[in-house]
Design a protein around this motif. Structure first.
Motif, PDB file in Angstrom:
ATOM      1  N   PRO A  61      42.164  50.882  39.069  1.00 35.96           N
ATOM      2  CA  PRO A  61      42.736  50.353  40.314  1.00 35.96           C
ATOM      3  C   PRO A  61      41.714  49.970  41.378  1.00 35.96           C
ATOM      4  CG  PRO A  61      43.088  52.723  40.156  1.00 35.96           C
ATOM      5  CD  PRO A  61      42.576  52.270  38.818  1.00 35.96           C
ATOM      6  N   ASN A  62      40.498  50.504  41.303  1.00 34.96           N
ATOM      7  CA  ASN A  62      39.496  50.185  42.320  1.00 34.96           C
ATOM      8  C   ASN A  62      38.455  49.184  41.847  1.00 34.96           C
ATOM      9  OD1 ASN A  62      40.560  51.948  44.320  1.00 34.96           O
ATOM     10  ND2 ASN A  62      39.656  53.693  43.242  1.00 34.96           N
ATOM     11  N   SER A  63      38.611  48.668  40.637  1.00 29.56           N
ATOM     12  CA  SER A  63      37.670  47.685  40.120  1.00 29.56           C
ATOM     13  C   SER A  63      37.986  46.306  40.699  1.00 29.56           C
ATOM     14  CB  SER A  63      37.746  47.631  38.592  1.00 29.56           C
ATOM     15  OG  SER A  63      36.959  46.557  38.096  1.00 29.56           O
ATOM     16  N   PRO A  64      37.015  45.600  41.276  1.00 38.79           N
ATOM     17  CA  PRO A  64      37.271  44.271  41.837  1.00 38.79           C
ATOM     18  C   PRO A  64      37.458  43.191  40.780  1.00 38.79           C
ATOM     19  CG  PRO A  64      34.950  44.800  42.010  1.00 38.79           C
ATOM     20  CD  PRO A  64      35.625  46.040  41.499  1.00 38.79           C
ATOM     21  N   ASN A  65      37.110  43.487  39.532  1.00 35.28           N
ATOM     22  CA  ASN A  65      37.288  42.532  38.440  1.00 35.28           C
ATOM     23  C   ASN A  65      38.492  42.967  37.604  1.00 35.28           C
ATOM     24  OD1 ASN A  65      37.111  40.667  36.429  1.00 35.28           O
ATOM     25  ND2 ASN A  65      35.080  41.272  35.700  1.00 35.28           N
ATOM     26  N   PHE A  66      39.576  42.204  37.682  1.00 37.31           N
ATOM     27  CA  PHE A  66      40.805  42.571  36.974  1.00 37.31           C
ATOM     28  C   PHE A  66      40.733  42.261  35.483  1.00 37.31           C
ATOM     29  CE2 PHE A  66      43.653  42.049  40.997  1.00 37.31           C
ATOM     30  CZ  PHE A  66      43.026  43.146  41.549  1.00 37.31           C
ATOM     31  N   ALA A  67      39.789  41.434  35.075  1.00 38.67           N
ATOM     32  CA  ALA A  67      39.637  41.086  33.661  1.00 38.67           C
ATOM     33  C   ALA A  67      38.749  42.127  32.975  1.00 38.67           C
ATOM     34  CB  ALA A  67      39.017  39.702  33.518  1.00 38.67           C
ATOM     35  N   LYS A  68      39.139  42.523  31.750  1.00 37.47           N
ATOM     36  CA  LYS A  68      38.386  43.556  31.028  1.00 37.47           C
ATOM     37  C   LYS A  68      37.989  43.133  29.616  1.00 37.47           C
ATOM     38  CE  LYS A  68      38.547  46.211  34.536  1.00 37.47           C
ATOM     39  NZ  LYS A  68      37.328  46.316  35.349  1.00 37.47           N
ATOM     40  N   LYS A  69      38.676  42.199  29.006  1.00 35.96           N
ATOM     41  CA  LYS A  69      38.340  41.721  27.671  1.00 35.96           C
ATOM     42  C   LYS A  69      37.572  40.396  27.771  1.00 35.96           C
ATOM     43  CE  LYS A  69      40.496  45.030  25.395  1.00 35.96           C
ATOM     44  NZ  LYS A  69      39.778  45.999  24.532  1.00 35.96           N
ATOM     45  N   TRP A  70      36.872  40.041  26.700  1.00 33.02           N
ATOM     46  CA  TRP A  70      36.028  38.846  26.732  1.00 33.02           C
ATOM     47  C   TRP A  70      36.810  37.563  26.980  1.00 33.02           C
ATOM     48  CZ3 TRP A  70      36.899  34.807  23.443  1.00 33.02           C
ATOM     49  CH2 TRP A  70      37.706  35.065  22.322  1.00 33.02           C
ATOM     50  N   PHE A  71      38.074  37.548  26.577  1.00 32.55           N
ATOM     51  CA  PHE A  71      38.880  36.332  26.718  1.00 32.55           C
ATOM     52  C   PHE A  71      39.669  36.312  28.028  1.00 32.55           C
ATOM     53  CE2 PHE A  71      41.237  39.529  24.344  1.00 32.55           C
ATOM     54  CZ  PHE A  71      42.448  39.590  25.030  1.00 32.55           C
ATOM     55  N   GLU A  72      39.525  37.332  28.839  1.00 34.10           N
ATOM     56  CA  GLU A  72      40.246  37.401  30.113  1.00 34.10           C
ATOM     57  C   GLU A  72      39.345  36.924  31.250  1.00 34.10           C
ATOM     58  OE1 GLU A  72      42.909  41.341  28.857  1.00 34.10           O
ATOM     59  OE2 GLU A  72      41.206  41.547  30.225  1.00 34.10           O
ATOM     60  N   ILE A  73      39.920  36.177  32.178  1.00 40.50           N
ATOM     61  CA  ILE A  73      39.162  35.643  33.314  1.00 40.50           C
ATOM     62  C   ILE A  73      39.912  35.943  34.605  1.00 40.50           C
ATOM     63  CG2 ILE A  73      38.213  33.582  34.418  1.00 40.50           C
ATOM     64  CD1 ILE A  73      38.035  32.299  31.665  1.00 40.50           C
ATOM     65  N   ASP A  74      39.250  36.645  35.492  1.00 40.58           N
ATOM     66  CA  ASP A  74      39.772  36.870  36.836  1.00 40.58           C
ATOM     67  C   ASP A  74      39.093  35.850  37.752  1.00 40.58           C
ATOM     68  OD1 ASP A  74      40.457  37.662  39.366  1.00 40.58           O
ATOM     69  OD2 ASP A  74      39.649  39.690  39.209  1.00 40.58           O
ATOM     70  N   PRO A  75      39.779  34.783  38.147  1.00 38.17           N
ATOM     71  CA  PRO A  75      39.122  33.709  38.901  1.00 38.17           C
ATOM     72  C   PRO A  75      38.655  34.118  40.296  1.00 38.17           C
ATOM     73  CG  PRO A  75      41.486  33.339  38.779  1.00 38.17           C
ATOM     74  CD  PRO A  75      41.196  34.486  37.873  1.00 38.17           C
ATOM     75  N   VAL A  76      39.167  35.233  40.818  1.00 40.94           N
ATOM     76  CA  VAL A  76      38.777  35.652  42.161  1.00 40.94           C
ATOM     77  C   VAL A  76      37.482  36.467  42.142  1.00 40.94           C
ATOM     78  CG1 VAL A  76      39.474  37.084  44.148  1.00 40.94           C
ATOM     79  CG2 VAL A  76      41.126  35.574  43.051  1.00 40.94           C
ATOM     80  N   TYR A  77      37.194  37.125  41.032  1.00 44.45           N
ATOM     81  CA  TYR A  77      36.013  37.983  40.989  1.00 44.45           C
ATOM     82  C   TYR A  77      34.713  37.218  41.264  1.00 44.45           C
ATOM     83  CZ  TYR A  77      32.573  41.386  39.409  1.00 44.45           C
ATOM     84  OH  TYR A  77      31.497  42.241  39.337  1.00 44.45           O
ATOM     85  N   PRO A  78      34.481  36.034  40.674  1.00 40.23           N
ATOM     86  CA  PRO A  78      33.252  35.290  41.024  1.00 40.23           C
ATOM     87  C   PRO A  78      33.182  34.945  42.513  1.00 40.23           C
ATOM     88  CG  PRO A  78      34.240  34.400  39.034  1.00 40.23           C
ATOM     89  CD  PRO A  78      35.238  35.356  39.608  1.00 40.23           C
ATOM     90  N   ILE A  79      34.340  34.704  43.125  1.00 40.06           N
ATOM     91  CA  ILE A  79      34.356  34.422  44.564  1.00 40.06           C
ATOM     92  C   ILE A  79      33.904  35.652  45.342  1.00 40.06           C
ATOM     93  CG2 ILE A  79      35.820  33.787  46.524  1.00 40.06           C
ATOM     94  CD1 ILE A  79      37.577  32.239  44.575  1.00 40.06           C
ATOM     95  N   LEU A  80      34.368  36.824  44.897  1.00 44.84           N
ATOM     96  CA  LEU A  80      33.945  38.069  45.540  1.00 44.84           C
ATOM     97  C   LEU A  80      32.432  38.250  45.420  1.00 44.84           C
ATOM     98  CD1 LEU A  80      36.701  40.627  44.415  1.00 44.84           C
ATOM     99  CD2 LEU A  80      36.620  39.232  46.493  1.00 44.84           C
ATOM    100  N   LYS A  81      31.891  37.917  44.249  1.00 40.83           N
ATOM    101  CA  LYS A  81      30.445  38.044  44.055  1.00 40.83           C
ATOM    102  C   LYS A  81      29.671  37.119  45.000  1.00 40.83           C
ATOM    103  CE  LYS A  81      28.587  39.986  41.056  1.00 40.83           C
ATOM    104  NZ  LYS A  81      27.954  41.340  41.003  1.00 40.83           N
ATOM    105  N   VAL A  82      30.149  35.891  45.151  1.00 38.46           N
ATOM    106  CA  VAL A  82      29.495  34.945  46.053  1.00 38.46           C
ATOM    107  C   VAL A  82      29.566  35.440  47.498  1.00 38.46           C
ATOM    108  CG1 VAL A  82      29.602  32.623  47.023  1.00 38.46           C
ATOM    109  CG2 VAL A  82      29.841  32.950  44.554  1.00 38.46           C
ATOM    110  N   LEU A  83      30.748  35.912  47.907  1.00 34.34           N
ATOM    111  CA  LEU A  83      30.904  36.435  49.263  1.00 34.34           C
ATOM    112  C   LEU A  83      30.022  37.662  49.486  1.00 34.34           C
ATOM    113  CD1 LEU A  83      34.780  36.086  49.729  1.00 34.34           C
ATOM    114  CD2 LEU A  83      32.983  34.631  50.699  1.00 34.34           C
ATOM    115  N   HIS A  84      29.838  38.438  48.438  1.00 37.96           N
ATOM    116  CA  HIS A  84      28.947  39.602  48.514  1.00 37.96           C
ATOM    117  C   HIS A  84      27.498  39.147  48.691  1.00 37.96           C
ATOM    118  CE1 HIS A  84      27.375  43.635  47.620  1.00 37.96           C
ATOM    119  NE2 HIS A  84      26.543  43.061  46.766  1.00 37.96           N
ATOM    120  N   TRP A  85      27.087  38.167  47.910  1.00 38.98           N
ATOM    121  CA  TRP A  85      25.718  37.647  48.013  1.00 38.98           C
ATOM    122  C   TRP A  85      25.464  37.023  49.389  1.00 38.98           C
ATOM    123  CZ3 TRP A  85      26.499  34.997  42.660  1.00 38.98           C
ATOM    124  CH2 TRP A  85      26.321  35.941  41.645  1.00 38.98           C
ATOM    125  N   CYS A  86      26.534  36.429  49.958  1.00 44.33           N
ATOM    126  CA  CYS A  86      26.421  35.819  51.289  1.00 44.33           C
ATOM    127  C   CYS A  86      26.559  36.852  52.404  1.00 44.33           C
ATOM    128  CB  CYS A  86      27.492  34.739  51.459  1.00 44.33           C
ATOM    129  SG  CYS A  86      27.302  33.303  50.385  1.00 44.33           S
TER     130      CYS A  86
END
Length: 242
Positions: free
Chosen positions: A209-234
């Motif tokens: 429940p506290n993981s920011p990446n909702f995808a866990k398998k190789w074929f799953e994609i959480d489209p918001v997680y990369p945005i979170l990473k960019v906002l974190h880097w910024c």
């Protein structure tokens, strides 16, 4: 063309506000924001959801209850205790209003550590403000709709926020597959999940429940997680270490 662009812009901006601010920030604190950005995204949530604005406090309380009582009789919106999605939405609406205006009090374990801005809540939740947003949607459609069927999309704008919640809670606990045994009925609904910005990876989310990446398998994609990473880097947000 303008109508479709407007509809998709409203759909995904409202959905992003819900998953980014109401869910991942207000409910779970998966990242931190300074006061400036917390207020900036508060306003963004209001304008992106418009007439269906959801109070972060009420949303966070109900979502925390949902995790604590997942798919039991105490779950505010488990689809397994309602005949249809409309009954579930009506029950959710009643509890939400109670927490939003203070007529319902939640246990202390579900309260606190969420953003609150009473003035914005009062204005955004007022009948007049919701009507003005609704009139804005109607006006846009009158000017730019080129076919009658486009007006069938109009009612969705009025209930955009609650509709997203209903899709996630109904489909995410009824349809799909499970990666983990969470002692509930949470599911991952793929590939529809991509249209819900990762929110339908319910089985994964209930396991972590506290993981920011909702995808866990190789074929799953959480489209918001990369945005979170960019906002974190910024340095706009600071992701928690999980």
């Amino acid at each position: 063309m303008y109508i479709l662009i407007f509809f998709l812009a409203h759909w995904f901006s409202s959905l992003f506000a819900q998953t980014f601010y109401l869910h991942r920030y207000a409910s779970h604190k998966m990242f931190t924001l300074n006061k400036f950005w917390e207020k900036a995204f508060y306003i963004f949530t209001w304008f992106s959801q418009g007439s269906s604005y959801l109070n972060p406090k009420a949303y966070a309380i109900m979502h925390r209850m949902h995790h604590a009582f997942s798919d039991t009789e105490k779950d505010p919106h488990s689809p397994h205790f309602f005949e249809d999605v409309f009954q579930m939405m009506w029950n959710t609406r009643g509890m939400y209003n109670g927490f939003a205006v203070g007529t319902l009090q939640a246990d202390k374990e579900f309260t606190g550590n969420y953003p609150e801005w009473p003035l914005v809540n009062k204005i955004a939740s007022s009948f007049i403000t919701r009507v003005l947003f609704g009139l804005g949607y109607i006006t846009f459609y009158i000017f730019f709709a080129t076919s009658w069927w486009m007006f069938l999309l109009l009612p969705i704008h009025f209930i955009m926020g609650p509709l997203h919640g209903a899709i996630v809670n109904w489909c995410g606990h009824k349809y799909g597959y499970s990666n983990f045994d969470n002692q509930d009925k949470s599911k991952n609904t793929t590939p529809i999940d991509f249209l819900m910005l990762g929110e339908l990876f319910q089985n994964n989310h209930h396991k972590f429940p506290n993981s920011p990446n909702f995808a866990k398998k190789w074929f799953e994609i959480d489209p918001v997680y990369p945005i979170l990473k960019v906002l974190h880097w910024c340095r706009i947000i600071k992701l928690r270490k999980v």
